[in-house]
Design an enzyme around this catalytic site. Structure first.
Site, PDB file in Angstrom:
ATOM      1  NE  ARG A   1      -3.062   0.223   3.162  1.00 28.74           N
ATOM      2  CZ  ARG A   1      -2.592   0.692   4.322  1.00 28.74           C
ATOM      3  NH1 ARG A   1      -2.225   1.952   4.430  1.00 28.74           N
ATOM      4  NH2 ARG A   1      -2.496  -0.098   5.367  1.00 28.74           N
TER       5      ARG A   1
ATOM      6  CE1 TYR B   1     -16.116  10.368 -16.360  1.00 30.31           C
ATOM      7  CE2 TYR B   1     -15.703  10.378 -14.014  1.00 30.31           C
ATOM      8  CZ  TYR B   1     -16.043   9.705 -15.168  1.00 30.31           C
ATOM      9  OH  TYR B   1     -16.302   8.362 -15.111  1.00 30.31           O
TER      10      TYR B   1
ATOM     11  CG  ASP C   1      -9.358  14.625 -15.749  1.00 30.70           C
ATOM     12  OD1 ASP C   1      -8.714  13.996 -16.607  1.00 30.70           O
ATOM     13  OD2 ASP C   1     -10.398  14.197 -15.224  1.00 30.70           O
TER      14      ASP C   1
ATOM     15  CE  LYS D   1     -12.381   6.479 -18.697  1.00 32.94           C
ATOM     16  NZ  LYS D   1     -12.676   7.781 -18.130  1.00 32.94           N
TER      17      LYS D   1
HETATM   18  C1  LIG Z   1     -13.211   8.301 -16.894  1.00 29.23           C
HETATM   19  C2  LIG Z   1     -12.813   9.644 -16.430  1.00 29.23           C
HETATM   20  C3  LIG Z   1     -12.556   9.901 -15.071  1.00 29.23           C
HETATM   21  C4  LIG Z   1     -12.736   8.845 -13.995  1.00 29.23           C
HETATM   22  O1  LIG Z   1     -11.803   7.824 -14.116  1.00 29.23           O
HETATM   23  P1  LIG Z   1     -12.052   6.333 -13.566  1.00 29.23           P
HETATM   24  O2  LIG Z   1     -10.809   5.631 -13.962  1.00 29.23           O
HETATM   25  O3  LIG Z   1     -13.290   5.809 -14.230  1.00 29.23           O
HETATM   26  O4  LIG Z   1     -12.230   6.447 -12.084  1.00 29.23           O
HETATM   27  C5  LIG Z   1     -12.141  11.165 -14.724  1.00 29.23           C
HETATM   28  N1  LIG Z   1     -12.008  12.159 -15.634  1.00 29.23           N
HETATM   29  C6  LIG Z   1     -12.271  11.947 -16.940  1.00 29.23           C
HETATM   30  C7  LIG Z   1     -12.110  13.074 -17.901  1.00 29.23           C
HETATM   31  C8  LIG Z   1     -12.680  10.692 -17.377  1.00 29.23           C
HETATM   32  O5  LIG Z   1     -12.953  10.499 -18.678  1.00 29.23           O
END
Ligand SMILES: *Cc1c(COP(=O)(O)O)cnc(C)c1O
Length: 408
Positions: A73, A126, A198, A223
């Site tokens: 962890r 998001y 992000d 992603k």
């Molecule tokens: C999918 C996504 C998230 C969240 O990510 P997870 O891996 O599903 O927790 C945050 N920001 C954006 C822009 C996303 O497309």
């Protein structure tokens, strides 16, 4: 086994400026062939705990005076390789891996703010990030302010002495509105706020916010970084002092850590990041041009189209226009639903950045419970469809859209 070299700040925090190129880094950064066996690929250290050679050495590690692993962890060699790779690709000093994008976003924000502080952000974040900001506000007295971050005056009038963080995405869902990263960073420097970006929609290959003065970059690694749709993961990179603080507080004590196996899959995915992204961009450009010329399509939102309102900013700030397209079909909700049910190659699914082309219709799917007037305020019209353009043969993607649009 000495992994201490992996723990040091990235000595070359300027990708593209000097040192190896981004493709080379995506493949080689953070990993030396395993010193015991010569294994070329990063071994999966599927272990919860690590043995101390002596009790004194254990004490030194706990005190932070000696390098080396303690308990997974707090850090794991496979996870470290992934963290170091993303840090190097983004031009950051250090990185931290998380069990999901949301684990990364929540841990970073919680580490930077306390009760009474304010977070400045844009509408259209998001959805779960927005949900988390609401939770911070309702339960912990950390407020957020919504402003148009693409406009200097509205940023300046919204920022207050309590604003600790400017939190943003660019491009933004669903209209692909861009935020000028250099401008926001310049304003934030005046007041001492952190700029947290992000960067999920573009990956470090297409946009590196730290080069524009931003402080911390987060990805849903689920992603494009993974690229194969088989992992849920997150990562944050930034100054080493802040990352160390997060590792020992909101990562360690809330505990949303990434597993060694998922780290291995992400390291594997990263090796093809650049070739995948090139194909995503090339395919998306052709699909966007096809859609823009289609009589059944009202409007296309893609930063790579010269008709796109922020085309100049996109060219300046991004190294490519990405794989995401939104478009509006004529005929609203009914036409949207007909098109969605008619696609054969494109997959009806949320998420993005996979090899497969994914198609989603917010009005009938993700936002079906949101009243139509609220949806409109979010820029989500009834006929709006979002495509995450995959890396199939683009002729096949276009043929599928063509047959589906002919029915809508
Ligand atoms: C999918 C996504 C998230 C969240 O990510 P997870 O891996 O599903 O927790 C945050 N920001 C954006 C822009 C996303 O497309």
């Amino acid at each position: 086994m000495d992994y201490s070299q992996n723990r040091q700040a990235n000595p070359n925090p300027q990708p593209g400026k000097k040192g190896p190129g981004l493709s080379t880094k995506a493949i080689h950064a953070g990993h030396q062939p395993d010193p015991h066996t010569g294994s070329l690929t990063t071994p999966i250290y599927q272990t919860a705990t690590f043995v101390f050679p002596t009790t004194e050495e254990g004490g030194q590690r706990f005190a932070g005076h000696a390098p080396g692993y303690i308990y997974s962890r707090l850090g794991n060699p496979t996870v470290t390789v992934f963290e170091d790779k993303i840090a190097e690709l983004e031009g950051a000093e250090a990185g931290l891996a998380f069990a999901s994008g949301m684990a990364a976003i929540s841990a970073v924000l919680m580490a930077l703010v306390k009760t009474g502080d304010n977070i400045l952000c844009a509408k259209n974040l998001y959805g779960c990030s927005y949900g988390f900001l609401n939770l911070l506000q309702e339960r912990f007295g950390i407020t957020y302010t919504l402003a148009d971050l693409s406009d200097e005056m509205s940023i300046r009038s919204a920022i207050t002495p309590e604003t600790k963080v400017i939190y943003l995405e660019t491009p933004m869902n669903p209209t692909m509105l861009l935020v000028d990263l250099a401008l926001v960073s310049r304003i934030a420097k005046e007041t001492g706020a952190y700029v947290v970006v992000d960067n999920t929609f573009l990956s470090p290959y297409l946009q590196r916010p730290i080069e524009h003065g931003c402080d911390i970059v987060i990805h849903s690694a689920t992603k494009y970084i993974c690229g194969h749709g088989d992992v849920i993961a997150g990562v944050a990179v930034g100054p080493k002092a802040i990352m160390d603080e997060i590792r020992m507080t909101t990562l360690k004590d809330i505990g949303g850590v990434l597993s060694p196996f998922d780290s291995y899959l992400l390291i594997r995915g990263l090796k093809t990041l650049v070739v995948r992204m090139d194909r995503h961009c090339e395919n998306a450009q052709k699909v966007a041009e096809y859609l823009e010329a289609h009589p059944q399509v009202d409007r296309v939102y893609y930063p790579g189209l010269p008709s796109y309102p922020q085309y100049e900013l996109a060219k300046r700030q991004m190294d490519g226009f990405g794989g995401l397209i939104s478009f509006e079909v004529k005929g609203g909700l009914e036409a949207g639903i007909r098109m969605m049910n008619a696609v054969k190659l494109c997959q009806r699914a949320v998420s993005l950045g996979d090899a497969e082309t994914l198609i989603q219709h917010p009005a009938s799917m993700t936002h079906s419970v949101v009243p139509a007037d609220e949806r409109a305020k979010m820029g989500i019209s009834d006929g709006l469809i979002r495509l995450s353009v995959g890396i199939e043969d683009v002729e096949d993607i276009i043929a599928d859209l063509e047959q589906a649009l002919s029915l809508s």
